[in-house]
Write an enzyme that holds these catalytic residues in place. Structure first.
Site, PDB file in Angstrom:
ATOM      1  CG  HIS A 100      -1.863  -1.054   1.412  1.00 45.04           C
ATOM      2  ND1 HIS A 100      -1.985  -1.809   2.546  1.00 45.04           N
ATOM      3  CD2 HIS A 100      -2.821  -1.520   0.566  1.00 45.04           C
ATOM      4  CE1 HIS A 100      -2.960  -2.689   2.409  1.00 45.04           C
ATOM      5  NE2 HIS A 100      -3.476  -2.546   1.215  1.00 45.04           N
ATOM      6  CE  LYS A 105     -13.448  -7.447   3.244  1.00 50.59           C
ATOM      7  NZ  LYS A 105     -12.611  -6.615   2.341  1.00 50.59           N
ATOM      8  NE  ARG A 148      -2.814  -7.230  -4.483  1.00 50.48           N
ATOM      9  CZ  ARG A 148      -3.591  -7.302  -3.410  1.00 50.48           C
ATOM     10  NH1 ARG A 148      -3.059  -7.598  -2.243  1.00 50.48           N
ATOM     11  NH2 ARG A 148      -4.883  -7.108  -3.492  1.00 50.48           N
ATOM     12  CB  SER A 202      -4.138  -6.564   4.684  1.00 51.96           C
ATOM     13  OG  SER A 202      -3.824  -5.294   4.229  1.00 51.96           O
TER      14      SER A 202
END
Ligand code: ADP
Length: 162
Positions: free
Chosen positions: A17, A41, A90, A128
């Site tokens: 990030h 979440k 990515r 993450s």
């Protein structure tokens, strides 16, 4: 003046990030990182904690600010007066989802466009979720996140008995 937002969960912020933030800050006048408030979440860190970690991580970059938001990304963009959404890519696995998201956002708000920064190769694997998974099994995450974030992850996991 070009204002961009960079929305995400950032649970927690990683070097991947930070690489996107640094590079995006060079091509916009103002970059607002939007931390999504997404309690459903079940994040490791509260939205306030994620904002604090990001603030500390970007403290040297002048034109970057950190805010939290809930609801639609395009509404957050409007609120910020931004006409650009920054996202990171990515691998091909990100592509399909990101394409759908950017097209939906453009439909909802034609004045706001999405730009993608492709990952720096050294962070292509980094997310993450990977960081949390490795930390949960006491693996070394020092190459994934800044030292103060590593400490917060460990403290949080031991509080939660993980
Ligand atoms: P994640 O849990 O996958 O890190 P986030 O919602 O926090 O997801 O990510 C916000 C944005 O940052 C997304 O556009 C995501 O693709 C991008 N991103 C996350 N990690 C990286 C990385 N290592 N390199 C480039 N972009 C990344």
């Amino acid at each position: 003046m070009s204002i961009a937002i960079y929305p995400g969960s950032f649970d927690p912020v990683t070097y991947g990030h930070l690489d996107v933030i640094r590079r995006a800050s060079l091509i916009t006048d103002r970059l607002i990182v939007g931390v999504l408030n997404n309690p459903s979440k079940n994040p490791l860190f509260t939205v306030e904690e994620r904002v604090e970690l990001l603030k500390q991580a970007v403290s040297g970059i002048e034109n970057v600010e950190i805010r939290s938001f809930s609801g639609l990304t395009v509404d957050f963009a409007r609120l910020c007066g931004a006409n650009v959404i920054v996202r990171g890519l990515r691998a091909v696995t990100d592509f399909e989802y990101e394409l759908m998201l950017s097209q939906t956002n453009r439909k909802l708000c034609p004045d706001v466009d999405t730009i993608f920064l492709t990952t720096s190769l050294q962070y292509a694997y980094l997310s993450s979720s990977v960081v949390k998974e490795v930390a949960m099994y006491n693996g070394n995450i020092s190459e994934f996140v800044p030292e103060f974030v590593e400490k917060q992850i460990k403290d949080k996991m031991s509080q939660r008995g993980e």
